[in-house]
Scaffold this motif. Sequence first.
Motif, PDB file in Angstrom:
ATOM      1  N   GLY A  22     -56.661 -42.302  61.263  1.00  0.00           N
ATOM      2  CA  GLY A  22     -56.614 -43.758  61.115  1.00  0.00           C
ATOM      3  C   GLY A  22     -57.746 -44.492  61.786  1.00  0.00           C
ATOM      4  O   GLY A  22     -57.536 -45.529  62.430  1.00  0.00           O
ATOM      5  N   TRP A  23     -58.931 -43.980  61.645  1.00  0.00           N
ATOM      6  CA  TRP A  23     -60.127 -44.627  62.209  1.00  0.00           C
ATOM      7  C   TRP A  23     -60.753 -45.582  61.240  1.00  0.00           C
ATOM      8  O   TRP A  23     -60.615 -45.410  60.046  1.00  0.00           O
ATOM      9  CB  TRP A  23     -61.146 -43.556  62.572  1.00  0.00           C
ATOM     10  N   TRP A  24     -61.545 -46.512  61.751  1.00  0.00           N
ATOM     11  CA  TRP A  24     -61.796 -46.997  63.097  1.00  0.00           C
ATOM     12  C   TRP A  24     -60.649 -47.910  63.502  1.00  0.00           C
ATOM     13  O   TRP A  24     -60.217 -48.711  62.664  1.00  0.00           O
ATOM     14  CB  TRP A  24     -63.120 -47.782  63.062  1.00  0.00           C
ATOM     15  N   PRO A  25     -60.142 -47.849  64.733  1.00  0.00           N
ATOM     16  CA  PRO A  25     -59.020 -48.715  65.091  1.00  0.00           C
ATOM     17  C   PRO A  25     -59.410 -50.196  65.042  1.00  0.00           C
ATOM     18  O   PRO A  25     -60.516 -50.571  65.429  1.00  0.00           O
ATOM     19  CB  PRO A  25     -58.701 -48.282  66.525  1.00  0.00           C
ATOM     20  N   ILE A  26     -58.506 -51.018  64.541  1.00  0.00           N
ATOM     21  CA  ILE A  26     -58.674 -52.475  64.559  1.00  0.00           C
ATOM     22  C   ILE A  26     -57.640 -53.017  65.531  1.00  0.00           C
ATOM     23  O   ILE A  26     -56.475 -53.200  65.171  1.00  0.00           O
ATOM     24  CB  ILE A  26     -58.474 -53.077  63.151  1.00  0.00           C
ATOM     25  N   LEU A  27     -58.086 -53.274  66.749  1.00  0.00           N
ATOM     26  CA  LEU A  27     -57.154 -53.629  67.818  1.00  0.00           C
ATOM     27  C   LEU A  27     -56.407 -54.917  67.509  1.00  0.00           C
ATOM     28  O   LEU A  27     -55.246 -55.080  67.886  1.00  0.00           O
ATOM     29  CB  LEU A  27     -57.928 -53.763  69.144  1.00  0.00           C
ATOM     30  N   THR A  28     -57.077 -55.840  66.817  1.00  0.00           N
ATOM     31  CA  THR A  28     -56.436 -57.121  66.534  1.00  0.00           C
ATOM     32  C   THR A  28     -55.397 -57.015  65.416  1.00  0.00           C
ATOM     33  O   THR A  28     -54.716 -57.997  65.125  1.00  0.00           O
ATOM     34  CB  THR A  28     -57.479 -58.181  66.141  1.00  0.00           C
ATOM     35  N   LYS A  38     -52.311 -49.288  69.016  1.00  0.00           N
ATOM     36  CA  LYS A  38     -53.720 -49.343  69.415  1.00  0.00           C
ATOM     37  C   LYS A  38     -54.620 -49.717  68.247  1.00  0.00           C
ATOM     38  O   LYS A  38     -55.844 -49.690  68.383  1.00  0.00           O
ATOM     39  CB  LYS A  38     -54.164 -47.991  69.982  1.00  0.00           C
ATOM     40  N   GLY A  39     -54.041 -50.033  67.115  1.00  0.00           N
ATOM     41  CA  GLY A  39     -54.840 -50.464  65.973  1.00  0.00           C
ATOM     42  C   GLY A  39     -55.268 -49.350  65.036  1.00  0.00           C
ATOM     43  O   GLY A  39     -56.000 -49.603  64.067  1.00  0.00           O
ATOM     44  N   TYR A  40     -54.838 -48.129  65.307  1.00  0.00           N
ATOM     45  CA  TYR A  40     -55.143 -47.029  64.377  1.00  0.00           C
ATOM     46  C   TYR A  40     -54.265 -47.166  63.142  1.00  0.00           C
ATOM     47  O   TYR A  40     -53.155 -47.715  63.197  1.00  0.00           O
ATOM     48  CB  TYR A  40     -54.924 -45.678  65.055  1.00  0.00           C
ATOM     49  N   HIS A  41     -54.766 -46.632  62.013  1.00  0.00           N
ATOM     50  CA  HIS A  41     -54.087 -46.837  60.735  1.00  0.00           C
ATOM     51  C   HIS A  41     -54.104 -45.558  59.914  1.00  0.00           C
ATOM     52  O   HIS A  41     -54.740 -45.487  58.861  1.00  0.00           O
ATOM     53  CB  HIS A  41     -54.770 -47.977  59.968  1.00  0.00           C
ATOM     54  N   ALA A  59     -68.890 -54.903  66.910  1.00  0.00           N
ATOM     55  CA  ALA A  59     -68.878 -55.185  68.350  1.00  0.00           C
ATOM     56  C   ALA A  59     -68.389 -53.963  69.119  1.00  0.00           C
ATOM     57  O   ALA A  59     -68.964 -53.585  70.149  1.00  0.00           O
ATOM     58  CB  ALA A  59     -67.995 -56.401  68.641  1.00  0.00           C
ATOM     59  N   GLY A  60     -67.340 -53.329  68.601  1.00  0.00           N
ATOM     60  CA  GLY A  60     -66.803 -52.144  69.263  1.00  0.00           C
ATOM     61  C   GLY A  60     -67.803 -51.001  69.316  1.00  0.00           C
ATOM     62  O   GLY A  60     -67.847 -50.244  70.285  1.00  0.00           O
ATOM     63  N   LEU A 150     -72.169 -48.429  59.473  1.00  0.00           N
ATOM     64  CA  LEU A 150     -72.223 -48.208  58.026  1.00  0.00           C
ATOM     65  C   LEU A 150     -70.929 -47.591  57.522  1.00  0.00           C
ATOM     66  O   LEU A 150     -70.358 -48.041  56.524  1.00  0.00           O
ATOM     67  CB  LEU A 150     -73.411 -47.297  57.682  1.00  0.00           C
ATOM     68  N   LEU A 151     -70.448 -46.569  58.216  1.00  0.00           N
ATOM     69  CA  LEU A 151     -69.295 -45.814  57.728  1.00  0.00           C
ATOM     70  C   LEU A 151     -67.987 -46.588  57.863  1.00  0.00           C
ATOM     71  O   LEU A 151     -67.179 -46.599  56.943  1.00  0.00           O
ATOM     72  CB  LEU A 151     -69.192 -44.488  58.478  1.00  0.00           C
ATOM     73  N   TYR A 152     -67.794 -47.213  59.022  1.00  0.00           N
ATOM     74  CA  TYR A 152     -66.480 -47.813  59.288  1.00  0.00           C
ATOM     75  C   TYR A 152     -66.437 -49.327  59.048  1.00  0.00           C
ATOM     76  O   TYR A 152     -65.408 -49.846  58.621  1.00  0.00           O
ATOM     77  CB  TYR A 152     -66.043 -47.507  60.718  1.00  0.00           C
ATOM     78  N   ALA A 153     -67.529 -50.017  59.330  1.00  0.00           N
ATOM     79  CA  ALA A 153     -67.509 -51.477  59.159  1.00  0.00           C
ATOM     80  C   ALA A 153     -67.839 -51.882  57.730  1.00  0.00           C
ATOM     81  O   ALA A 153     -67.468 -52.969  57.294  1.00  0.00           O
ATOM     82  CB  ALA A 153     -68.485 -52.141  60.130  1.00  0.00           C
TER      83      ALA A 153
END
Length: 248
Positions: A22-28, A38-41, A59-60, A150-153
């Motif tokens: 479930g990467w990249w975690p989105i904490l919000t 923790k924002g993992y999905h 930012a992360g 590139l990969l996650y955002a």
Amino acid sequence: MTIPLSVQLIFELLFEHYGPRGWWPILTRADTPGFDSKGYHPGVYDIPRNRADSWEIMAGSILTQNTAWTNVEKALLRLYEARALSPEGYLSFGPESQIDLIRPAGYFNQKSVRIERLARYFLDHPQGPESREELLCQKGVGPETADSILLYAFGRPSFVVDLYTIRLICRTGLLSAEKLPKTFSKRYEYVQYFVTSDIDSLPGLNLIQTYQEDHALVVHNAKIHCAAKPKCGGCPLERYCPKLPAPV
DNA sequence: AACCAGGACGTGA
DNA sequence: TCACGTCATGGT
């Protein structure tokens, strides 16, 4: 007689053992449907869903440079609470406030400037980077940060190589630590090509999801087992791994 | 109490 | 090209 490890087999074994990360975690987005605390999905791949997701990942990716993720979480939450977890929000604060907000992530003098420049860059390129090279021109964005963004955002097939990837590839004997290129950038490209050429040879894969999952599995396994001082007991690769030396 | 963490950059040979 | 040194907080 054990089967020799390959890139593909390593990822099969890791996925079989750990399942989707479930990467990249989105904490919000923590504790919303499909996301854990923790924002993992895990198993959810429609990320980013909006430009807020993209920016949080960007930012992360700066904040996590040579830094434990638990410290990044603290910084991200402080930014969020201060309404600074958006390019516009972050830019509305002065340098001292920016530094104070991200202080728990360390290297705050460098990172505050890097995030500021990246915020302006994102506002100038709302649809994402033109190219990997363009991202690499941003100060404080090296190969790993660029590929993470590139990969996650932005959901583009760019495989992320990190300290853990090189450690795993060396310890398992797929590449020898001595034969790796000396300079950081050449070593990065070398390992990246070694891994992706094997992954890409498997037909029918969704490369974006596969790259996202595989990098996440490497990091997860490194945190639990393949750390600087290895804890091999219970590692899903233990019976195949020769435990050879890795750089650093 | 050292060691390590989801790197990148500057410097001098 | 290479081999360092620097940056900094927080968990183990």
